[in-house]
Structure formats: C-alpha cells, structure tokens
Design an enzyme around this catalytic site. Structure first.
Site, PDB file in Angstrom:
ATOM      1  N   SER A 408       1.558  63.323   7.361  1.00  0.00           N
ATOM      2  CA  SER A 408       2.635  64.286   6.752  1.00  0.00           C
ATOM      3  C   SER A 408       2.742  65.368   7.248  1.00  0.00           C
ATOM      4  O   SER A 408       3.596  66.673   6.949  1.00  0.00           O
ATOM      5  CB  SER A 408       2.189  64.404   5.041  1.00  0.00           C
ATOM      6  OG  SER A 408       0.930  64.615   4.904  1.00  0.00           O
ATOM      7  N   HIS A 429       7.463  59.372   7.688  1.00  0.00           N
ATOM      8  CA  HIS A 429       6.961  60.087   6.556  1.00  0.00           C
ATOM      9  C   HIS A 429       7.537  59.470   5.243  1.00  0.00           C
ATOM     10  O   HIS A 429       8.349  59.925   4.904  1.00  0.00           O
ATOM     11  CB  HIS A 429       6.872  61.596   6.837  1.00  0.00           C
ATOM     12  CG  HIS A 429       6.203  62.199   5.725  1.00  0.00           C
ATOM     13  ND1 HIS A 429       6.655  63.555   5.511  1.00  0.00           N
ATOM     14  CD2 HIS A 429       5.207  61.881   4.873  1.00  0.00           C
ATOM     15  CE1 HIS A 429       5.909  63.938   4.384  1.00  0.00           C
ATOM     16  NE2 HIS A 429       4.988  63.010   4.031  1.00  0.00           N
ATOM     17  N   GLU A 441      11.043  60.788   5.770  1.00  0.00           N
ATOM     18  CA  GLU A 441      11.320  61.680   6.896  1.00  0.00           C
ATOM     19  C   GLU A 441      11.104  60.817   8.194  1.00  0.00           C
ATOM     20  O   GLU A 441      10.100  60.765   8.496  1.00  0.00           O
ATOM     21  CB  GLU A 441      10.412  62.910   6.744  1.00  0.00           C
ATOM     22  CG  GLU A 441      11.054  64.083   5.872  1.00  0.00           C
ATOM     23  CD  GLU A 441       9.966  65.321   5.913  1.00  0.00           C
ATOM     24  OE1 GLU A 441      10.496  66.198   5.820  1.00  0.00           O
ATOM     25  OE2 GLU A 441       8.962  65.165   6.036  1.00  0.00           O
ATOM     26  N   ASN A 479       7.541  69.601   3.776  1.00  0.00           N
ATOM     27  CA  ASN A 479       6.078  70.257   3.375  1.00  0.00           C
ATOM     28  C   ASN A 479       6.028  71.603   3.981  1.00  0.00           C
ATOM     29  O   ASN A 479       5.135  72.607   3.590  1.00  0.00           O
ATOM     30  CB  ASN A 479       4.988  69.442   3.701  1.00  0.00           C
ATOM     31  CG  ASN A 479       4.832  68.188   2.878  1.00  0.00           C
ATOM     32  OD1 ASN A 479       5.326  68.390   1.673  1.00  0.00           O
ATOM     33  ND2 ASN A 479       4.188  67.253   3.277  1.00  0.00           N
TER      34      ASN A 479
END
Ligand code: 3H9
Length: 694
Positions: A408, A429, A441, A479
């Site tokens: 991540s 991801h 992702e 993130n």
C-alpha cells in the site's frame, strides 16, 4: 447507414425500430424519430396497431446523458411520451435487454408492454441525482402501486421481467423471437379489439396512510446526504394525490431543480468517470494484453484470502501460498466462513460456493506457482520481506508471468529492481476487505510494460473491481492524500478540536464515518505501526504529535480491545471517553499549544482542502493521469460522498480560488512545510479555471 428510427409495416402493424448504438439512448434524433413513427402509424389507414422495438444489445437505456446540461432540444421526452399515450391506435412496447429511465417511460406511455424473459426494467435516474422526468414518477405508481414504485424509483435498481410482470408493469413475458411475438400480440389486440389502456387514467394505489413518511424514515440512513431520493418520494406522493397533469407539472419542476443541482452534476460526472477510468490515456482500447487463466496469491491472511476470493468469484483458479500449513488452514477457514455467510443470507447458492472454493488450491511450495499467469503477493509490509518473496518468484515463475505486489505504500520500482524482469512487475493495491471493496489501484513502475498494466486493468475489471492506473510514490493516490487529512486532524486535536467533533464534521460532510471512528474500527495498532516505521521522516511537530502512541501504549487499539479514541459497549456502540478528552487537553499543554475553538468550517478546509492540494500535486507529477482517476480512487476506496463527485470535482464546485486562498491562509498559520500550494492549483485558481474546466 441504417436509419436511427425506422418505420415499416408488417401486415396491419406499424413497426417503429430504434437503432442508436450502443444503448439506444434517447437522443434528439431518437425522440423525433419515435414521434414521427407514431404520426405515420396514426395517419396510415392500413395500420391498426404499432410496435416500438429496438435493434442491438438492448431496448432504450434512457435519456442521452450526454445531452444533459446542454440546451434542451424539441421534441421533449415527456411530450413524446404523451403523444404515444394519446395515440388513438394501440401502441405496444417490445422490450429486450434493459429498458431504463426514459427507456421505461416510453413503454409506460404505450398501451401494452411485452418483454423477453431475460429483460430487465428500471428507473435508475436517482443514481444520476435525478428523478424520472418523463412521467415515470406519475405512471409507475399507477401500474405498480405507490409502494413498489417508491422502491424502484428511490433505489434505481432494475427488476427482472418476471417480477415486472407480477408488479403489473408488463402484460406478457415471451421467449425467442421478440419481434414475432410482438406482431402476434399486436394482432391479438386488434382482433380482440382490446381496449386501449392509458396508464395516466389509472389510479395510483396506496396501501398505508403513512406510507411516504414511513418509507422516508426507514431509509433515512441509506439516503443520507442525497437530495434525489427524497424528491422522488415527493413526486410519487404527488401521483397519489394530484390529477395526472398536475402531477406531471410537479415532476417537471423537481426534475429541473435536480438537473441543475451540483449533486446531479456530480453524479453524472461519476457515471462517466467510472467508465472512462479503465481507459488508459495514450493507449488504444484494444492494446494487446496477456491472458490470465490462472493466478497465484502469496499470503493467506485477510488480504491474500480476500484477493483469492475475487479471482475464484470470476472463475479463475488460484494457488494460495503461505509459509505454514496452519496459516493456510486458518486462511481457508476464513474464506469458507465468508462464503458461508453469503449463502446464509441467500445471496449465493451452495453449489456456487463449492465451485468457488474448489478453485482455491492451498500450497506451501513456490514451485506450484510456476505456471501462474499472474502472481500477487500480499505478505508483510516490509521491503526486505517483499524483496525475498520477489527473488523467489523470479526464480520459479514462467517467463511472461506478471508479478504484482499488493503493497500500500512501498516503492514498486525498488521491488521490481530485485528481479530480472522489472518490465513484468507492478503494484496491484487491493483495499480491505479485498473481496468487498471495489477499488483497485494498479501501480505502474518506471519499467512496467504497457501490455502488463493494460492486462492488470482488464483483469481488474473482470474480477468486478474499478481499477485505476497510478504511478509510484509513497502511498500512491489514496493513502498519500489520506495522510494529509490524518496529519491535519492530528494537529487540530492539539489546537482545540476533539475526535468526536472532527468525526461529526467529516460524517456530516458525507463520509461513512469520521477518521477516529474509522481508526478505531480498523485497529489503531495498524496506524501506530506505520507511524513507527516512518517516524524518522516526520517533522518535529509530527513527532511530538504523539496522541496515537499514548492511546496505543494503554492497550487501546480500538473496537477490538473495547476502547480506542472512543469507548465501546458489548454491542460496539461508541461513546466519547472523558479520559481521552483529558489526555488531549493535557497533551496540548505539554506541547505548549493554547487550545482555541476550531470551527466546523476549519475542519472541512483543513481535512479536505489539504487533500485537494495534494491531489493537484499528484496530477502535476503524473502519478494520476487525470483528475477523474483521483476522484474514482476516493469514491470507491474511501467512501467520498458520491453526490460531491470526488475531491477534485468537489474542488471545482467550491471554486479553486477559494481552495487556493485557504491553502495560503493555512500556510501562514500552520506552516509552509505542510501547506505549500501546488503550482497547478495556483495556476488554475489564478486563471479562474477548474481541474475539469481548463
Ligand atoms: C433518463 O432517462 C431521464 C429521463 O427520466 C427523463 C428525461 C427528461 N446516455 O455502461 P456501458 C454509454 S436518465 C448516454 O459501458 P454496459 C456509456 O457511457 C438515464 N450514453 O455498457 C458507454 O459509452 P462509452 C437513465 C450512455 O453494457 C456505452 O454507452 N438511464 C447511456 O455495461 C456503454 O455503456 C440510465 O441511467 C445513456 N443513457 O451497460 C442508464 N447509457 O463506450 C445508464 C450508456 O463511450 N446506463 N451510455 O464509455 C447503464 O446503466 C448501462 O450503460 C447499461 C449498459 C446497463 C445500459
């Protein structure tokens, strides 16, 4: 070229055939063509009845959404519908595929409706922030009753033909050749002189005097923040109270109000963005891809197990590898439990569950991955561990296999560099729980071949995800932006806010929950571990902002330990904890910050605008190719409210000048290391443009 709407005669039946690929949307030409067809049929003495039918994969899928926002062109759909209904000769709709929105409002204006048993009908306008605007809210309650109409219109979910027949929407369900069946039906109408049934002349039935209030109350949580469902209820209620023409007037007023609202603009943007996101700028839609017939997944934990389920659900066999038999046993038991829960709920058949389970083969041997076309690792988030795993994969996997990491935030290029095939390595991801969350992702490394990431996009779609292509950076798109929100919320706690105030503001903004409720639910130890791993790269203020450390050191990891930022009862109901309030107030004293009132507006600006500014940087760095990629990440991965369209779309509705000015304000008050405006944001703001209106 075939006519968009053709009129032909079969015996005494006039056949109006719509042919407007891909989905027969009701563009101006289609509306005009249908009206002209009905006119012809009425005028032709040899025609006794008419059929409206479509070519291609589906009946009409609704108004042409691309025409929304442009000046309306005659004939308007409600008028076309009324014209059909007023026809002195019977008109029959013959439906296949999906009759949606205006594509159902036309049949509801016809005097009879037949459909293939495989067809579905629905009024999905609410998903575009609208309501059915061509009589759907007035005619559906008149054929199906107010309760069924409310359910269909406010959910937007289509119903299958059999159910539609039970509801009174369809007169007949047929198999095989639809046109032949429609002609037979039309002949029957003529021969038996069946009376023309005009839906507008029926009465909408209500089965309870408090139906509308009860319905709104029962769905309050589901509809929270959205305007359209409540407006749909209002319109259906009007169908039960007002004469048809007045009900139509009411529907029209509400349609215009919704059409012009930012919510509907946002939801229409989302409709196109989620279709556009899978297209890779610079690559043709048919760019070569590799075939993925079997997959390997490393790590049978929560993440790996969820990923394995995604592929098994799509019928792709998976080898699930872990280091110890007990890890495999535990992982498989969780997978079984997840499937069994779905079976118990009635959403999955036992034999489908068995088939899916049989597609997941556990293994302890890397050698078993040698034939996999794609391998995704979901092992511990640690660069050394990832490198060890990729070295092993590089040794056993066949040439041309795609090797993906579910990391991540780790550097995918660094992982790729350990192998002899960096061109075949990328990030994939998934978001937790991987079998539920739609976002994927796909992270392309510096050396990843287009063929490889195009394959990941295609397979992502195949397994039911919404894949977004992003580049390598710390935290990728989602993130990386989230980290800015987390930082600002942490600072605001020091400066005067409390977790429950921030959570309330973020919840009211439209997220499913606030950051502290989310942290407590996910487990605070996860964020704590990340913080420790990144501690050296934090600023002195961030290092001293150690509330999370203090809370975790008390063993308060969130819901799973009965307390975190909040305390929880045995049913996991949260209540603010005075002890945490005291801890925060003392912390402010310790770090020498005088607490002040933090307004709700400041919370929105610091939590959301910090992300928008980061999003602009992500665009500049080409980590995301388009603002829509960022919006889709936030809509599908983090619960950004759909009716705001995603952070970048939302920024445009706020106005980039306003966002930019706020960034400058916080640069002065919080510090330039946190709030330097992105040059792109600055440029667009100064030019009076938006991310989408350059
Ligand atoms: C309405 O009807 C308002 C009225 O009540 C009142 C008016 C006064 N318009 O989804 P796909 C395009 S509101 C324009 O990938 P599938 C779509 O963008 C409307 N374009 O295929 C895509 O283009 P591209 C209510 C449309 O097989 C291509 O068609 N109706 C429309 O997975 C293929 O689409 C709806 O909300 C449209 N209405 O699914 C239905 N629909 O290839 C919306 C599709 O360039 N549509 N396109 O990306 C759907 O739900 C699905 O498209 C459908 C097919 C189920 C039909």
């Amino acid at each position: 070229m075939a006519e968009i709407v053709a009129f032909s005669k079969e015996g005494r039946v006039g056949v109006i055939t719509v042919n407007n690929p891909p989905v027969n949307a009701l563009s101006q030409a289609v509306r005009a063509g249908i009206k002209a067809g009905i006119e012809k049929g009425i005028a032709d003495a040899d025609v006794s009845a008419m059929v409206i039918i479509c070519e291609g994969r589906t009946f009409i899928a609704g108004a042409d959404i691309r025409e929304f926002g442009k000046p309306p062109m005659e004939p308007h759909l409600p008028d076309v519908c009324q014209f059909i209904e007023d026809s002195p000769k019977p008109v029959i709709a013959a439906i296949h595929g999906t009759a949606l929105g205006g594509g159902l409002e036309i049949p509801l204006s016809c005097h009879f409706r037949i459909a293939l048993s495989t067809a579905k009908v629905g009024l999905p306008e609410v998903k575009l922030g609208l309501l059915p605007g061509a009589g759907g809210t007035q005619r559906l309650p008149r054929v199906a009753g107010a309760r069924s109409a409310l359910e269909m219109i406010t959910s937007g979910v289509p119903v299958a033909a059999a159910r539609a027949k039970d509801m009174g929407i369809l007169d007949e369900m047929v198999e095989g050749d639809l046109k032949a069946a429609a002609l037979v039906f039309a002949q029957k109408v003529v021969d038996q002189k069946l009376p023309i049934r005009r839906v507008s002349q029926l009465k909408a039935t209500v089965d309870s005097p408090t139906l509308f209030e009860d319905f709104a109350k029962a769905n309050a949580r589901k509809f929270r923040g959205f305007m359209a469902p409540f407006k749909c209820i209002e319109a259906v209620k009007a169908a039960t109270e007002l004469p048809f023409p007045e009900g139509m007037k009411k529907e029209r007023e509400i349609f215009i109000e919704l059409h012009d609202s930012n919510q509907s603009k946002a939801q229409r943007h989302v409709f196109f963005a989620e279709r556009e996101v899978v297209r890779i700028p610079g690559l043709p839609d048919d760019h070569p891809t590799r075939e993925i017939k079997s997959v390997g997944v490393l790590g049978a934990g929560t993440m790996g197990g969820g990923i394995a389920m995604c592929f098994a659900n799509a019928g792709i066999p998976v080898k699930l590898l872990d280091m110890k038999q007990e890890f495999l046993d535990r992982g498989l038991a969780v997978i079984k439990k997840n499937y069994a829960n779905t079976v118990a709920k009635g959403s999955l058949k036992q034999e489908v569950m068995d088939k899916r389970l049989s597609l997941i083969q556990p293994t302890l041997a890397y050698e078993d991955l040698k034939d996999a076309d794609l391998v995704i690792e979901a092992v511990f988030e640690d660069m050394a561990v990832k490198k060890e795993v990729f070295t092993k994969l590089d040794a056993v996997c066949k040439p041309g296999a795609i090797l993906a990491s579910n990391t991540s935030y780790l550097n995918v290029d660094e992982i790729a560099a350990i192998t002899r095939r960096p061109q075949d390595v990328m990030g994939m991801h998934f978001f937790s729980p991987a079998n539920v969350m739609r976002l994927l992702e796909n992270v392309r490394g510096a050396k990843t071949l287009p063929e490889v990431y195009a394959t990941a996009m295609k397979v992502g779609k195949k397994i039911g995800k919404v894949p977004v292509l992003v580049g390598v950076c710390d935290g990728f798109v989602g993130n990386r932006m989230l980290a800015k929100r987390t930082r600002e919320c942490g600072f605001m706690l020091e400066e005067g806010a409390l977790p429950w105030q921030i959570d309330r503001v973020i919840y009211d903004f439209g997220f499913p929950m606030g950051p502290y409720q989310m942290g407590d639910m996910a487990g605070l130890d996860i964020g704590w571990r990340n913080r420790k791993a990144k501690f050296d790269s934090l600023t002195p203020r961030e290092q001293k902002n150690n509330l999370l450390d203090k809370i975790c050191e008390m063993g308060r990891y969130g819901q799973k330990t009965g307390s975190g930022f909040y305390k929880y009862d045995e049913k996991r109901n949260a209540t603010p904890d005075p002890m945490i309030e005291e801890l925060i107030i003392n912390h402010s004293k310790e770090v020498g910050i005088a607490r002040r009132t933090i307004t709700d507006q400041e919370i929105i600006e610091r939590a959301i605008y910090s992300m928008i500014n980061e999003g602009a940087k992500i665009l500049e760095e080409r980590i995301a190719a388009r603002p829509l990629d960022i919006d889709v990440v936030w809509l599908y991965g983090y619960g950004f409210p759909v009716y705001l369209g995603g952070p970048m779309f939302y920024a445009d509705t706020v106005g980039l000048k306003k966002v930019y000015d706020a960034v400058l304000k916080y640069r002065d008050s919080v510090g330039a290391e946190y709030w330097t405006p992105s040059p792109l944001l600055e440029k667009l703001a100064k030019e009076g443009k938006g991310f989408y209106s350059k």
